[in-house]
Design a protein around this motif. Structure first.
Motif, PDB file in Angstrom:
ATOM      1  N   MET A   1       0.838  -1.196   0.000  1.00  0.00           N
ATOM      2  CA  MET A   1       0.000   0.000   0.000  1.00  0.00           C
ATOM      3  C   MET A   1       0.882   1.259   0.000  1.00  0.00           C
ATOM      4  N   TYR A   2       0.623   2.129  -0.957  1.00  0.00           N
ATOM      5  CA  TYR A   2       1.428   3.348  -1.091  1.00  0.00           C
ATOM      6  C   TYR A   2       0.575   4.564  -0.745  1.00  0.00           C
ATOM      7  N   VAL A   3       1.042   5.330   0.236  1.00  0.00           N
ATOM      8  CA  VAL A   3       0.279   6.518   0.637  1.00  0.00           C
ATOM      9  C   VAL A   3       1.086   7.772   0.299  1.00  0.00           C
ATOM     10  N   LEU A   4       0.423   8.670  -0.429  1.00  0.00           N
ATOM     11  CA  LEU A   4       1.014   9.974  -0.718  1.00  0.00           C
ATOM     12  C   LEU A   4       0.599  10.935   0.392  1.00  0.00           C
ATOM     13  N   GLY A   5       1.561  11.656   0.955  1.00  0.00           N
ATOM     14  CA  GLY A   5       1.254  12.663   1.973  1.00  0.00           C
ATOM     15  C   GLY A   5       1.533  14.054   1.421  1.00  0.00           C
ATOM     16  N   ILE A   6       0.712  15.009   1.855  1.00  0.00           N
ATOM     17  CA  ILE A   6       0.867  16.404   1.420  1.00  0.00           C
ATOM     18  C   ILE A   6       0.827  17.299   2.656  1.00  0.00           C
ATOM     19  N   GLU A   7       1.810  18.197   2.762  1.00  0.00           N
ATOM     20  CA  GLU A   7       1.881  19.096   3.916  1.00  0.00           C
ATOM     21  C   GLU A   7       1.972  20.548   3.431  1.00  0.00           C
ATOM     22  N   THR A   8       1.015  21.379   3.879  1.00  0.00           N
ATOM     23  CA  THR A   8       0.998  22.795   3.464  1.00  0.00           C
ATOM     24  C   THR A   8       0.495  23.692   4.602  1.00  0.00           C
ATOM     25  N   SER A   9       0.654  23.242   5.868  1.00  0.00           N
ATOM     26  CA  SER A   9      -0.011  23.972   6.956  1.00  0.00           C
ATOM     27  C   SER A   9       0.721  25.237   7.374  1.00  0.00           C
ATOM     28  N   CYS A  10       2.015  25.342   7.014  1.00  0.00           N
ATOM     29  CA  CYS A  10       2.761  26.539   7.424  1.00  0.00           C
ATOM     30  C   CYS A  10       3.604  27.037   6.260  1.00  0.00           C
ATOM     31  N   ASP A  11       4.919  26.944   6.341  1.00  0.00           N
ATOM     32  CA  ASP A  11       5.736  27.522   5.274  1.00  0.00           C
ATOM     33  C   ASP A  11       6.625  26.513   4.566  1.00  0.00           C
ATOM     34  N   GLU A  12       6.287  25.229   4.650  1.00  0.00           N
ATOM     35  CA  GLU A  12       6.960  24.246   3.809  1.00  0.00           C
ATOM     36  C   GLU A  12       5.898  23.622   2.908  1.00  0.00           C
ATOM     37  N   THR A  13       6.233  23.547   1.613  1.00  0.00           N
ATOM     38  CA  THR A  13       5.370  22.808   0.689  1.00  0.00           C
ATOM     39  C   THR A  13       6.011  21.436   0.538  1.00  0.00           C
ATOM     40  N   ALA A  14       5.308  20.374   0.960  1.00  0.00           N
ATOM     41  CA  ALA A  14       5.966  19.072   1.006  1.00  0.00           C
ATOM     42  C   ALA A  14       5.053  17.953   0.512  1.00  0.00           C
ATOM     43  N   ALA A  15       5.689  16.967  -0.106  1.00  0.00           N
ATOM     44  CA  ALA A  15       4.978  15.762  -0.540  1.00  0.00           C
ATOM     45  C   ALA A  15       5.902  14.566  -0.355  1.00  0.00           C
ATOM     46  N   ALA A  16       5.331  13.417  -0.012  1.00  0.00           N
ATOM     47  CA  ALA A  16       6.143  12.226   0.242  1.00  0.00           C
ATOM     48  C   ALA A  16       5.297  10.982   0.037  1.00  0.00           C
ATOM     49  N   ILE A  17       5.985   9.874  -0.205  1.00  0.00           N
ATOM     50  CA  ILE A  17       5.278   8.595  -0.332  1.00  0.00           C
ATOM     51  C   ILE A  17       5.894   7.602   0.643  1.00  0.00           C
ATOM     52  N   VAL A  18       5.038   6.950   1.428  1.00  0.00           N
ATOM     53  CA  VAL A  18       5.519   5.915   2.351  1.00  0.00           C
ATOM     54  C   VAL A  18       4.750   4.618   2.111  1.00  0.00           C
ATOM     55  N   THR A  19       5.369   3.540   2.574  1.00  0.00           N
ATOM     56  CA  THR A  19       4.733   2.232   2.476  1.00  0.00           C
ATOM     57  C   THR A  19       5.330   1.351   3.572  1.00  0.00           C
ATOM     58  N   ARG A  20       5.001   0.066   3.564  1.00  0.00           N
ATOM     59  CA  ARG A  20       5.695  -0.903   4.431  1.00  0.00           C
ATOM     60  C   ARG A  20       6.345  -1.943   3.535  1.00  0.00           C
ATOM     61  N   ASP A  21       7.482  -2.475   3.973  1.00  0.00           N
ATOM     62  CA  ASP A  21       8.073  -3.557   3.183  1.00  0.00           C
ATOM     63  C   ASP A  21       7.387  -4.879   3.529  1.00  0.00           C
ATOM     64  N   ASP A  22       7.887  -5.980   2.994  1.00  0.00           N
ATOM     65  CA  ASP A  22       7.210  -7.265   3.162  1.00  0.00           C
ATOM     66  C   ASP A  22       7.143  -7.706   4.623  1.00  0.00           C
ATOM     67  N   ASN A  23       8.075  -7.178   5.438  1.00  0.00           N
ATOM     68  CA  ASN A  23       8.065  -7.526   6.862  1.00  0.00           C
ATOM     69  C   ASN A  23       7.285  -6.528   7.704  1.00  0.00           C
ATOM     70  N   GLY A  24       6.642  -5.594   7.049  1.00  0.00           N
ATOM     71  CA  GLY A  24       5.850  -4.606   7.790  1.00  0.00           C
ATOM     72  C   GLY A  24       6.648  -3.400   8.241  1.00  0.00           C
ATOM     73  N   ALA A  25       7.938  -3.355   7.875  1.00  0.00           N
ATOM     74  CA  ALA A  25       8.765  -2.214   8.305  1.00  0.00           C
ATOM     75  C   ALA A  25       8.439  -0.989   7.448  1.00  0.00           C
ATOM     76  N   PRO A  26       8.256   0.164   8.114  1.00  0.00           N
ATOM     77  CA  PRO A  26       7.948   1.382   7.360  1.00  0.00           C
ATOM     78  C   PRO A  26       9.069   1.735   6.394  1.00  0.00           C
ATOM     79  N   GLN A  27       8.685   2.251   5.248  1.00  0.00           N
ATOM     80  CA  GLN A  27       9.665   2.654   4.240  1.00  0.00           C
ATOM     81  C   GLN A  27       9.296   4.011   3.682  1.00  0.00           C
ATOM     82  N   ILE A  28      10.286   4.874   3.595  1.00  0.00           N
ATOM     83  CA  ILE A  28      10.088   6.192   2.978  1.00  0.00           C
ATOM     84  C   ILE A  28      10.560   6.090   1.535  1.00  0.00           C
ATOM     85  N   LEU A  29       9.643   6.214   0.597  1.00  0.00           N
ATOM     86  CA  LEU A  29      10.017   6.076  -0.810  1.00  0.00           C
ATOM     87  C   LEU A  29      10.419   7.414  -1.417  1.00  0.00           C
ATOM     88  N   SER A  30       9.857   8.483  -0.886  1.00  0.00           N
ATOM     89  CA  SER A  30      10.287   9.812  -1.331  1.00  0.00           C
ATOM     90  C   SER A  30       9.942  10.831  -0.263  1.00  0.00           C
TER      91      SER A  30
END
Ligand code: KG4
Ligand code: ZN
Length: 359
Positions: A1-30
């Protein structure tokens, strides 16, 4: 499962994608963060209207960059999470509208994320810690001690009765003409200073409260700076070092009291965890002292890597993933919330500006 996150609440414009690997460990893809600091620095602080416009012009490109960095296409995304509050309303609208539009066009769910929850859960991504844990959240807008009992279960034990800690760093920097944002500048300058030269107040230290107050400290620094004017380079460094030392003492005092309280409530935990989060958590002096306080009490200390302390979209994507895994999604009618407390039931503190609050 790939989740895109978007952050714009203050003064950083940010986007990232996270998932879990096959063992359930969190992974930051971008992890893409575009700081607007140059847009605001001439004004000595974040200008909401400028922030909203800057988010609007940058967000599509930032999302594109996050998708590319992850080596994916938009259609690989399984859910879109965006900060829904608390924060500056203009920026929140930009992030939410973009997230909703993207989710609708992809036919994927949308999740509105509480920015404070995102900071609070970051340590679960980086260190896989279990609930419950104690959180010290120190950012530009918030200074809180929170018992994190579970996903969505937060008890706010303390807050600031006046300035937030990041705000105190920023105001100190402004007073000493160190530029914006102030935190990193104060920390850098303090390295050359003598913290013992001034004996600044430790507001509320030793008192039977977990709350914070920083306005008295700010006034003390202003008075000292006025007395010494014109300031020499060494004066500025010494003022920064003494300010940081006062802050450190207060944080350690309050965190230690909160740890005692945590142990009373959860007496069977062998080695509880203190997590520090938020932009101020990047400060090495404060991290070091909190780590030492934890060591003395046989507590585990967890501080996210510097890049994940300040505002970012990894934390938003992660909070969205945790919620989504539990089967939650947000309605498309979700409206931005400039105020969105982690603990909706908590009583307001005196000094919060709320009517009818008594000491
Ligand atoms: O979490 P954050 O990026 O934004 C908010 O949600 O507020 O926190 C920003 C705050 C600013 O006040 C900034 O001066 C402070 O974090 N900060 C620091 C340091 N780096 C950033 N404060 C002290 N020391 C630092 N190294
Ligand atoms: Zn933040």
């Amino acid at each position: 499962m790939y989740v895109l996150g978007i952050e714009t609440s203050c003064d950083e414009t940010a986007a990232a994608i996270v998932t879990r690997d096959d063992n359930g460990a969190p992974q930051i893809l971008s992890d893409i963060v575009l700081s607007q600091v140059d847009d605001h620095s001439a004004f000595g602080g974040v200008v909401p209207e400028i922030a909203a416009r800057a988010h609007l012009s940058a967000l599509d490109r930032v999302i594109e960059a996050a998708v590319n960095e992850a080596g994916m296409t938009r259609s690989d995304i399984d859910a879109v999470a965006a900060t829904g509050g608390p924060g500056l309303i203009g920026g929140l609208i930009v992030g939410l509208m973009t997230a909703k539009g993207l989710a609708a066009s992809l036919g994927k769910p949308f999740l509105a994320v509480n920015h404070l929850e995102a900071h609070a859960l970051t340590a679960r991504l980086t260190d896989r810690i279990e609930f419950p844990y104690l959180l010290l959240l120190v950012s530009g807008g918030h200074t809180q001690i929170v018992a994190v009992e579970g996903l969505g279960q937060y008890r706010r034990w303390a807050t600031t009765i006046d300035d937030a800690l990041g705000e105190a760093f920023d105001k100190t920097a402004k007073l000493l003409s160190l530029g914006f944002p102030g935190g990193p500048a104060v920390e850098r300058t303090a390295m050359q200073g003598d913290p013992a030269r001034f004996d600044f107040p430790r507001p509320l230290k030793g008192q039977n409260t977990l709350n914070f107050s920083f306005s008295g400290l700010k006034t003390a620094i202003r008075q000292e700076a006025e007395r010494l004017a014109p300031l020499k380079e060494q004066d500025v460094a010494d003022l920064c070092a003494a300010f940081q030392a006062a802050v450190r003492d207060v944080l350690v005092d309050r965190a230690s009291r909160a740890m005692d309280r945590f142990e009373e409530i959860w007496p069977d935990m062998e080695r509880p965890t203190l997590v520090v989060a938020g932009g101020v958590a990047a400060n090495q002096v404060l991290r070091g002292s909190l780590a030492a306080a934890c060591g003395n009490k046989n507590w585990r200390f967890v501080a996210p890597p510097l890049k994940l302390c300040g505002d970012n979209a990894v934390m938003v994507a992660w909070a969205g993933l945790e919620r989504f895994e539990r089967g939650e999604v947000s309605p498309m009618s979700f409206a931005p919330r400039s105020r969105w407390p982690l603990d909706e039931d908590v009583a307001a503190v005196i000094g919060s500006g709320k009517r009818g609050v008594k000491a």
